[in-house]
Design an enzyme around this catalytic site. Structure first.
Site, PDB file in Angstrom:
ATOM      1  N   SER A  11       0.804  -1.198   0.100  1.00  7.83           N
ATOM      2  CA  SER A  11       0.074  -0.135  -0.048  1.00  7.83           C
ATOM      3  C   SER A  11       0.930   1.414   0.199  1.00  7.83           C
ATOM      4  CB  SER A  11      -0.854   0.062   1.231  1.00  7.83           C
ATOM      5  OG  SER A  11      -1.677   1.408   1.450  1.00  7.83           O
ATOM      6  N   HIS A  35      -1.387  -1.239  -4.085  1.00  5.86           N
ATOM      7  CA  HIS A  35      -2.614  -0.931  -3.499  1.00  5.86           C
ATOM      8  C   HIS A  35      -2.574   0.524  -3.411  1.00  5.86           C
ATOM      9  CE1 HIS A  35      -6.296  -1.644  -1.116  1.00  5.86           C
ATOM     10  NE2 HIS A  35      -5.906  -0.710  -0.454  1.00  5.86           N
ATOM     11  N   ASP A  37      -4.813   3.678  -2.201  1.00  8.70           N
ATOM     12  CA  ASP A  37      -5.886   4.207  -1.391  1.00  8.70           C
ATOM     13  C   ASP A  37      -6.250   5.497  -1.787  1.00  8.70           C
ATOM     14  OD1 ASP A  37      -6.234   2.097   0.554  1.00  8.70           O
ATOM     15  OD2 ASP A  37      -4.474   2.538   1.246  1.00  8.70           O
ATOM     16  N   MET A  39      -8.829   8.485  -0.645  1.00  8.92           N
ATOM     17  CA  MET A  39      -9.689   9.021   0.271  1.00  8.92           C
ATOM     18  C   MET A  39     -10.121  10.526   0.200  1.00  8.92           C
ATOM     19  SD  MET A  39      -7.692   7.668   3.838  1.00  8.92           S
ATOM     20  CE  MET A  39      -6.722   5.879   3.787  1.00  8.92           C
ATOM     21  N   HIS A  68      -8.475   1.319  -4.090  1.00 13.55           N
ATOM     22  CA  HIS A  68      -9.460   0.948  -3.230  1.00 13.55           C
ATOM     23  C   HIS A  68      -9.953   2.488  -2.616  1.00 13.55           C
ATOM     24  CE1 HIS A  68      -9.882   0.175   1.479  1.00 13.55           C
ATOM     25  NE2 HIS A  68     -11.076   0.493   0.919  1.00 13.55           N
ATOM     26  N   MET A  70     -12.084   4.956  -0.933  1.00 17.20           N
ATOM     27  CA  MET A  70     -12.919   5.170   0.188  1.00 17.20           C
ATOM     28  C   MET A  70     -13.395   6.599   0.104  1.00 17.20           C
ATOM     29  SD  MET A  70     -10.191   3.644   3.203  1.00 17.20           S
ATOM     30  CE  MET A  70      -8.624   3.530   2.001  1.00 17.20           C
ATOM     31  N   MET A 139     -11.967  -5.157   5.537  1.00 16.19           N
ATOM     32  CA  MET A 139     -10.889  -4.377   6.578  1.00 16.19           C
ATOM     33  C   MET A 139     -10.888  -5.007   7.909  1.00 16.19           C
ATOM     34  SD  MET A 139     -10.557  -1.620   4.619  1.00 16.19           S
ATOM     35  CE  MET A 139      -9.379  -0.703   5.674  1.00 16.19           C
ATOM     36  N   ASP A 177      -7.153  -6.119   4.464  1.00 12.39           N
ATOM     37  CA  ASP A 177      -6.381  -4.548   4.612  1.00 12.39           C
ATOM     38  C   ASP A 177      -6.520  -4.032   6.115  1.00 12.39           C
ATOM     39  OD1 ASP A 177      -5.511  -2.166   3.882  1.00 12.39           O
ATOM     40  OD2 ASP A 177      -7.055  -1.643   2.582  1.00 12.39           O
TER      41      ASP A 177
END
Length: 226
Positions: A11, A35, A37, A39, A68, A70, A139, A177
């Protein structure tokens, strides 16, 4: 039937953003996915990177991107990540009013479709949707921040997902994760996970590539067979 080879996905949330391209290259040749993220400071109380940065990184590496999201309103934004070339695009069940429709959109755009389940969300209401997905991301912390401590009790969701996937003969990656490291990856693999997001365990190591290789060895030793 032998379980598929485990996927190790470093990540970049734990990477040094000042030298992000170099950090990505440090795991090329050993990692399976990268990965990423995303957000938005609305769905989760943190803000990271968005589509322009992801597009730039995609041009800098051959690693498949495991994005991913979010974010709120994933139906509006998720297909653009698929269009940009992400291999797998995962959005949160809690943020979507029609997960199956969005999964179809992502697949139509050329990406794998992933469904994420946060710490406090029960898995049971989503089990019947899983044939529409390629990845289920569970998660093992609360979504929104890196560096949190792994919560062993959340592996009950992994066990449930694995039983359901096996019973239905689903081709579904079960990804975990949050807090995945040398002292937790084996338990996650034994519970039924076969894809593992590791942030601090990789980018907090002196040699990120070697850390990925070590995690893979632990996962291969422990991943379940059916």
């Amino acid at each position: 039937m032998t379980a598929p080879a485990p996927i190790i996905a470093p990540s970049i949330l734990a990477a040094d953003f000042a030298r992000l391209a170099d950090e990505v290259r440090a795991v090329e040749g050993v990692a399976d996915w990268l990965h990423v993220d995303v957000m938005d400071n609305h769905f989760v109380p943190n803000l990271t990177i968005g589509l322009p940065v992801v597009q730039s990184l995609l041009a800098a590496t051959e690693l498949p991107f495991d994005v991913h999201l979010m974010i709120e309103d994933p139906r509006r934004w998720a297909p653009a990540y698929a269009d940009a070339g992400a291999y797998n695009v995962t959005f949160h069940a809690e943020a979507s009013d029609n997960p199956v429709a969005l999964a179809k959109d992502l697949r139509a755009a050329g990406a794998k479709a992933g469904l994420a389940i946060d710490r406090d969300t029960p898995l049971e209401p989503y089990l019947e949707l899983l044939p529409s997905f390629d990845t289920l991301l569970i998660m093992t912390i609360k979504a929104g921040f890196g560096g949190q401590r792994f919560i062993p009790g959340l592996l009950d969701k992994v066990r449930l997902a694995r039983r359901h996937a096996d019973a239905g003969h689903l081709e579904l990656r079960i990804e975990v994760d949050g807090g995945i490291a040398a002292d937790t990856i084996e338990a996650a693999a034994q519970a039924g996970a076969d894809a593992f997001v590791a942030g601090t365990a990789v980018y907090g190591a002196s040699d990120p590539g070697a850390a990925v290789t070590a995690l893979r060895g632990l996962a291969e030793r422990s991943v379940r067979t059916t």
